[in-house]
Scaffold this active site. Structure first.
Site, PDB file in Angstrom:
ATOM      1  CG  HIS A 145      -1.971  -1.068   1.166  1.00 15.93           C
ATOM      2  ND1 HIS A 145      -3.277  -0.827   0.816  1.00 15.93           N
ATOM      3  CD2 HIS A 145      -1.897  -2.406   1.405  1.00 15.93           C
ATOM      4  CE1 HIS A 145      -3.969  -1.954   0.845  1.00 15.93           C
ATOM      5  NE2 HIS A 145      -3.158  -2.927   1.202  1.00 15.93           N
ATOM      6  CG  ASP A 201       0.273   8.773   0.513  1.00 10.05           C
ATOM      7  OD1 ASP A 201       0.263   7.604   0.932  1.00 10.05           O
ATOM      8  OD2 ASP A 201      -0.435   9.672   1.003  1.00 10.05           O
TER       9      ASP A 201
END
Length: 469
Positions: free
Chosen positions: A161, A364
């Site tokens: 992730h 991110d």
């Protein structure tokens, strides 16, 4: 299931993540995404128990329902080394390109390996032939390796992730030479972006036992595996419905005052200090007679036992005070900083009310806040998404105002542009963003990943299409 999706196999889905809900499901993030997925598929969700004095093998069932939940034991010593140490003081900063924040201790790696081995033994005890094992994130990079050593031949997938390190980052990891082998033990390594696929492809080439196949896949010692991009989505329609029916917001500000919203976990990767600086620059430049916006930053704390997180918290509190001290008036507080969790329904309402969303991480994997903001908007009067180039979501949400979060002047200009953007442009941008959020939702992500992991027809073609050259 999307049109053309092939049926899932008859085996159970076993999902492994560090966190799982022991009570109410928290809003946002990995835990909520997995909950949404398993609520549709059923299966078993395995996660860490609260730390105790000692830890033993096996699983403890903590819930039954649409899907089952079970925990593996974690001692206080292991929590310190496996979680706070190797996972979050070594792997997290490394994967977010912050090698300057690494804190290596051999005991931390030993604890990480020990927990990964225990999780593998627990999975091996409950996995039946035909079950699919789906490992979530960086806490369990070695589990597949240990499962293979135990003789488990089930399909094993890993989804990261977070962003992926590049070759130069990996040089700072003492176990860097072993990472390609850990990844190669899976059947499918899923990543958020094509940029991450390229980074992992470069890492795999460091292992001389790994070869690239003509179809775009990889092979190591006879074991074939794939590295593909599967950008994670949200339950877009569900979130849109929640936003549309959200309760009245407890905001004490003029209804016509622009609301700028930031929602992030408190973390140095989120670019919060740079975001505050950009807003400060905007305030210093704004026309005194122009709109008086309120910037509401919600940033609940996490991992506060790690020194780097204590430092970022202190920085933000100082900057918030300085900004308000310089720019506030008797009837206007420009910056509101909230460091606690907000109820998901209230949060959805804030997204819908916000005129501007600031999603400006320095690194991110995806950032689902960007997608939640798009889903929550009123299609007839949408807000403006300001999005960092370094968020994985930028590969899909190209119609956002894309910014470099390190450039505070450019960020200030983007804030001013967003506040004054005419309705016609807002409608055009939102119309381009919406399909990427609603069509490529959490179900699309799940079905795509599992269809490839379980080896349905078209797997080789997909590898050739999605793998980096």
């Amino acid at each position: 299931m999307p049109d053309g999706a092939e049926p899932m196999s008859d085996g159970r889905l076993i999902v492994v993540s560090n966190r799982l809900p022991k009570g109410d499901v928290p809003s946002g993030g990995l835990v909520f995404a997995v909950h949404e997925m398993l609520s549709q598929t059923g299966g078993l969700w395995i996660g860490a128990a609260d730390p105790t004095k000692t830890a033993e093998d096996g699983l403890t069932q903590i819930g039954k329902g649409v899907y089952d939940r079970a925990t593996f034991a974690l001692s206080e010593d292991e929590h310190r080394h496996y979680y706070l140490g190797y996972s979050n003081s070594m792997l997290w900063p490394l994967f977010h390109h912050r090698a300057d924040l690494l804190s290596f201790d051999q005991d931390d790696f030993d604890g990480y390996a020990r927990v990964n081995a225990r999780v593998a033994r627990a999975i091996a005890e409950v996995a039946a032939p035909g079950d699919t094992i789906w490992i979530q994130d960086y806490h369990f990079l070695m589990v597949a390796k240990y499962l293979r050593e135990l003789g488990v031949r089930n399909r094993i997938g890993l989804f990261l992730h977070i962003p992926c390190p590049n070759v130069s980052d990996l040089m700072a990891l003492p176990q860097g030479a072993d990472l390609p082998g850990w990844l190669a033990a899976h059947d499918l390594v899923g990543l958020q972006t094509q940029r991450d696929v390229s980074a992992v492809s470069d890492l795999l080439r460091l292992d001389r036992a790994i070869e690239r196949l003509p179809n775009g896949g990889w092979i190591r010692k006879g074991h074939r595996f794939a590295v593909l991009s599967f950008p994670i989505g949200i339950d877009a329609q569900g979130f849109a419905d929640t936003a549309a029916s959200a309760p009245e917001l407890p905001l004490r500000m003029p209804r016509d005052a622009p609301l700028i919203l930031g929602v992030d976990r408190l973390d140095y990767s989120k670019g919060l200090v740079q975001r505050f600086d950009g807003f400060d620059t905007y305030l210093a430049r704004r026309d005194a007679g122009g709109p008086r916006p309120t910037f509401l930053q919600i940033a609940p704390g996490s991992r506060e036992d790690v020194a780097a997180y204590q430092e970022i918290r202190d920085q933000l509190e100082r900057r918030a005070g300085a900004i308000n001290g310089a720019h506030a008036d008797l009837d206007w507080t420009p910056l509101r900083y909230v460091r606690r969790n907000i109820d998901r329904a209230i949060l959805a309402g804030l997204y819908r009310r916000a005129d501007v969303a600031l999603v400006t991480p320095l690194a991110d994997g995806m950032n689902l806040v960007a997608k939640e903001f798009v889903a929550a908007q009123d299609d007839e009067d949408p807000g403006v998404l300001i999005l960092s180039h370094f968020a994985g979501a930028a590969e899909q949400l190209r119609a956002a105002l894309l910014v470099n979060p390190f450039d505070t002047s450019a960020l200030a200009e983007a804030i001013d542009r967003a506040i004054h953007m005419p309705l016609a442009e807002r409608l055009e941008r939102h119309a381009a963003l919406r399909p990427m959020v609603f069509d490529q939702d959490i179900t699309w992500w799940r079905d795509n990943f599992l269809r490839h992991l379980r080896g349905h027809a078209g797997f080789d073609r997909a590898m050739a299409r999605f793998s980096a050259p």
